[in-house]
Write a protein that holds these residues in place. Structure first.
Motif, short mmCIF file in Angstrom:
data_model
loop_
_atom_site.label_atom_id
_atom_site.label_comp_id
_atom_site.label_asym_id
_atom_site.label_seq_id
_atom_site.Cartn_x
_atom_site.Cartn_y
_atom_site.Cartn_z
N SER A 9 0.85 -1.19 0.00
CA SER A 9 0.00 0.00 0.00
C SER A 9 0.88 1.23 0.00
O SER A 9 1.90 1.28 0.70
CB SER A 9 -0.93 0.01 1.21
OG SER A 9 -1.81 -1.09 1.18
N GLU A 35 -3.62 7.84 1.14
CA GLU A 35 -4.93 7.21 1.03
C GLU A 35 -4.84 5.68 0.98
O GLU A 35 -5.82 4.99 0.72
CB GLU A 35 -5.67 7.75 -0.19
CG GLU A 35 -5.92 9.25 -0.14
CD GLU A 35 -6.68 9.74 -1.36
OE1 GLU A 35 -7.27 8.90 -2.06
OE2 GLU A 35 -6.67 10.95 -1.61
N TYR A 67 -3.22 3.60 -1.16
CA TYR A 67 -3.38 2.99 -2.48
C TYR A 67 -2.75 1.60 -2.49
O TYR A 67 -1.61 1.42 -2.07
CB TYR A 67 -2.75 3.88 -3.55
CG TYR A 67 -2.56 3.18 -4.87
CD1 TYR A 67 -3.66 2.89 -5.67
CD2 TYR A 67 -1.30 2.79 -5.30
CE1 TYR A 67 -3.50 2.23 -6.88
CE2 TYR A 67 -1.13 2.14 -6.50
CZ TYR A 67 -2.23 1.86 -7.28
OH TYR A 67 -2.07 1.20 -8.46
N TYR A 68 -3.49 0.62 -2.96
CA TYR A 68 -3.02 -0.76 -2.97
C TYR A 68 -2.45 -1.12 -4.32
O TYR A 68 -3.11 -0.97 -5.34
CB TYR A 68 -4.17 -1.72 -2.62
CG TYR A 68 -3.78 -3.17 -2.61
CD1 TYR A 68 -3.06 -3.71 -1.55
CD2 TYR A 68 -4.14 -4.01 -3.68
CE1 TYR A 68 -2.70 -5.05 -1.55
CE2 TYR A 68 -3.79 -5.35 -3.67
CZ TYR A 68 -3.07 -5.87 -2.61
OH TYR A 68 -2.71 -7.19 -2.60
N GLU A 69 -1.20 -1.58 -4.34
CA GLU A 69 -0.52 -1.96 -5.57
C GLU A 69 -0.23 -3.46 -5.55
O GLU A 69 0.59 -3.92 -4.76
CB GLU A 69 0.78 -1.19 -5.74
CG GLU A 69 1.64 -1.63 -6.91
CD GLU A 69 0.86 -1.70 -8.21
OE1 GLU A 69 0.78 -2.79 -8.80
OE2 GLU A 69 0.30 -0.66 -8.62
N LYS A 127 -8.14 9.10 -11.55
CA LYS A 127 -7.68 9.64 -10.28
C LYS A 127 -6.16 9.71 -10.26
O LYS A 127 -5.47 8.78 -10.68
CB LYS A 127 -8.18 8.75 -9.13
CG LYS A 127 -7.80 9.24 -7.75
CD LYS A 127 -8.36 8.29 -6.69
CE LYS A 127 -7.96 8.77 -5.29
NZ LYS A 127 -8.50 7.83 -4.25
N ILE A 172 -2.63 9.52 -8.50
CA ILE A 172 -2.02 8.82 -7.36
C ILE A 172 -0.61 9.36 -7.19
O ILE A 172 0.20 9.34 -8.12
CB ILE A 172 -1.96 7.31 -7.61
CG1 ILE A 172 -3.36 6.76 -7.88
CG2 ILE A 172 -1.34 6.58 -6.44
CD1 ILE A 172 -3.36 5.37 -8.48
#
Length: 330
Positions: free
Chosen positions: A56, A60, A62-64, A247, A249
């Protein structure tokens, strides 16, 4: 007075431009210069399973899911869960010094030798899946890695990096969809029948792939260490190739012991590699170089960085002997 100011500004601009060109030329020469080739190893042409590392990022969370490619590594007599990262952006493979010291403290018997200011392991044996690897002259990366003891058998331990010297003078097939890598000394018969191999540049063990985006040709540096990314490019191309409504990132991407602020967006822009057309999936730019990128890029040999994202559903074959490649769409 105005003429003097004008001439002074002109001289300053010329000096800045000259200094800039000097350092760009210096970067190109260093990046693409021929690298020492000490690593050698014997292997079997059996599939090597690899794992996608997920994490992450950003405020926020973000999950990769495709942040890195790692190979599970086994040493005889050790119950630990070791792994090495696959990073074609690194021209050399490494064993991390702190991990090596822990291995030696737990009984791994290896001999170290020095060449100039660099240290190497003379001989080391390990397994990648069912492949027994007998390697010699793998570099030791000083002051890097983590220590561990005999009880650290649950946590996965990164002990090193497999760089582009690992695939030099080999034919390497990377099946991203099925998470397998396979090495060959020569092209097998089924591969020889493929007629769509295209040339690429491997100067200095840097994989430069010819790519076409929006009818424009680029030379992109394929760096599997930039796994999470599709194309890392300049801000203007980021704006052009990213999805307008996507969005944004932004987070700090880890690069060895440092971090780099990077901004990304999804992209439906198709790209052509050889005879294959793939989705770009993601386009990014590095925040800290935004102002300089348009000035510097025309004088470098690299039009951008290419990560693993476009290949997620495909197979990439790199023949570094003949400097030819092919992408097979699954």
């Amino acid at each position: 007075m105005k003429k003097k100011i004008g001439y002074t500004l002109l001289i300053i601009v010329i000096l800045m431009f000259s200094v800039g060109l000097y350092y760009i030329r210096k970067f190109n020469n260093a990046f693409f210069k021929e690298k020492s080739a000490y690593l050698s190893y014997k292997f079997e042409s059996k599939p090597i399973h690899f794992d996608w590392v997920a994490n992450s990022k950003g405020s926020e969370g973000y999950y990769e899911p495709h942040a890195a490619i790692t190979f599970p590594v086994k040493f005889e007599g050790f119950a630990h869960q070791f792994y090495m990262q696959f990073d074609t952006g690194a021209p050399h493979s490494f064993i991390y010094e702190k991990d090596l010291k822990s291995l030696q403290a737990l009984g791994l018997n290896v001999k170290e030798i020095s060449k100039g200011n660099e240290r190497f392991i003379e001989q080391i044996n390990f397994s990648l899946d069912d492949n027994q690897i007998k390697a010699s002259m793998i570099r030791i990366l000083p002051n890097y890695g983590h220590t561990f003891d005999k009880n650290d058998t649950i946590t996965k331990i990164g002990i090193g990096t497999l760089g582009s010297d690992f695939i030099a003078n080999r034919i390497t097939m990377i099946d991203f969809k099925n998470q397998e890598l396979k090495l060959f000394y020569q092209r097998p018969e089924w591969m020889q029948s493929l007629s769509e191999f295209k040339p690429f540049d491997f100067t200095g063990r840097r994989i430069m792939l010819p790519v076409t985006i929006d009818e424009k040709d680029y030379e992109l540096f394929y760096d599997s260490g930039c796994s999470a990314f599709g194309l890392i490019t300049i801000k203007s191309r980021f704006d052009k190739y990213s999805d307008n409504d996507a969005k944004t990132i932004a987070y700090n991407a880890k690069s060895w012991d440092s971090s780099i602020p990077i901004t990304s967006k999804t992209s439906e822009q198709p790209i052509t590699l050889g005879n294959a057309t793939l989705p770009l999936n993601r386009v990014s730019f590095i925040d800290m170089y935004t102002a300089l990128q348009p000035l510097v890029t025309p004088f470098t040999k690299i039009d951008g960085w290419l990560g693993n994202r476009p290949f997620i559903e495909s197979t990439l074959i790199l023949d570094t002997k003949k400097e030819e490649f092919i992408v097979i769409e699954n």
